[in-house]
Write an enzyme that holds these catalytic residues in place. Structure first.
Site, mmCIF file in Angstrom:
data_model
loop_
_atom_site.group_PDB
_atom_site.id
_atom_site.type_symbol
_atom_site.label_atom_id
_atom_site.label_comp_id
_atom_site.label_asym_id
_atom_site.label_seq_id
_atom_site.Cartn_x
_atom_site.Cartn_y
_atom_site.Cartn_z
ATOM 1 N N GLU A 144 128.703 -48.104 50.609
ATOM 2 C CA GLU A 144 128.756 -48.378 49.172
ATOM 3 C C GLU A 144 129.478 -49.709 48.976
ATOM 4 O OE1 GLU A 144 131.000 -46.372 45.440
ATOM 5 O OE2 GLU A 144 130.128 -44.964 46.877
ATOM 6 N N ASP A 173 138.173 -47.411 38.265
ATOM 7 C CA ASP A 173 138.806 -47.739 39.546
ATOM 8 C C ASP A 173 140.315 -47.530 39.513
ATOM 9 O OD1 ASP A 173 136.317 -48.465 40.404
ATOM 10 O OD2 ASP A 173 136.636 -50.621 40.198
#
Length: 258
Positions: A47, A58
């Site tokens: 990824e 995040d």
């Protein structure tokens, strides 16, 4: 290859170890070198994060990696070029993790064309609600690139069914509430949540967010079809502790054989 290359990563009961790397953290040559290393180490899929200035999903480790990439002048165009070059050597599937803004700023048609050139097999867009996925879903289907759905602990069953029924690739099951990052342990209800997701989709189910130890990996792959490890992989790459990444991969493979 697209969707088929992702399917192959889960064939015959294979358990997938999916490391996350931030595109351009350390430079584009480093990105290519890390992709080669992860392929050789036995990762199932890689990824690749597209750095963005407002990364709402995040945690701190991935945010810092994205900031380093942006501060060094890395662009989406540059990341695609690096992937085009390394794709000649690396055969495992590439999945991009990108917020919607970089896709639209680049131009969605052009973005998908570059994905095809770079051999990208799937895309995860964490800030794209299911109700709005037609912004890019038809173009991705036409290109045979999987739009990977995310489901969360709080997603009702009917929503999980709806989200996954039209999806391809695999289902990304978010195992914690909140952002990515290293966690110490997982609550018992995570097991029943993952089993619930698995029972309502035809796709492989991969657990992600907060997975940071070999024990986490072993625990998760007994229930689902694979794991994404992001923050911990970034830490280990940054500190040149690559042997620990190999141990994570080995832990996944051992469960495959069990």
């Amino acid at each position: 290859m697209g969707v088929e290359r992702i399917k192959a990563a889960f064939e015959n009961g294979k358990k997938a170890f999916i490391p996350y790397v931030m595109g351009g953290d350390g430079g584009l040559e480093i990105l290519k070198e890390r992709m080669r290393f992860l392929d050789e180490a036995g990762a199932s899929i890689v990824e690749i994060g597209i750095p963005f200035s407002d990364p709402v999903a995040d945690g701190p480790t991935i945010q810092r990696a994205g900031k380093r990439a942006l501060d060094s002048g890395v662009t989406v165009k540059g990341i695609f070029q690096a992937l085009i070059e390394v794709r000649k050597e690396v055969q495992i599937p590439f999945v991009l993790m990108t917020y919607l803004n970089p896709v639209l700023a680049f131009g969605k048609e052009r973005f998908i064309e570059r994905c095809l050139e770079a051999g990208v097999d799937g895309i995860i867009v964490p800030d794209l609600p299911y109700e709005e996925q037609d912004i890019i879903a038809p173009l991705l289907r036409e290109a045979n690139i999987a739009l990977i759905p995310l489901v969360t602990v709080t997603s009702p069953i009917e929503r999980i069914k709806k989200i996954t029924s039209e999806s391809e690739g695999f289902v990304y099951a978010v195992t914690v509430a909140g952002v990515t990052g290293v966690r110490q342990n997982f609550k018992d209800e995570i097991h029943s949540y993952l089993e619930k997701v698995k029972s309502h989709t035809h796709l492989p189910v991969v657990a992600g967010f907060g997975i940071s130890t070999k024990e986490h990996v072993e625990e998760m792959v007994t229930i689902c079809d694979g794991v994404v490890v992001g923050s911990k992989v970034i830490e280990l790459l940054e500190n040149e502790k690559r042997e620990e990444i190999c141990e994570f991969i080995q832990a996944t493979k051992q469960k495959e054989e069990a």
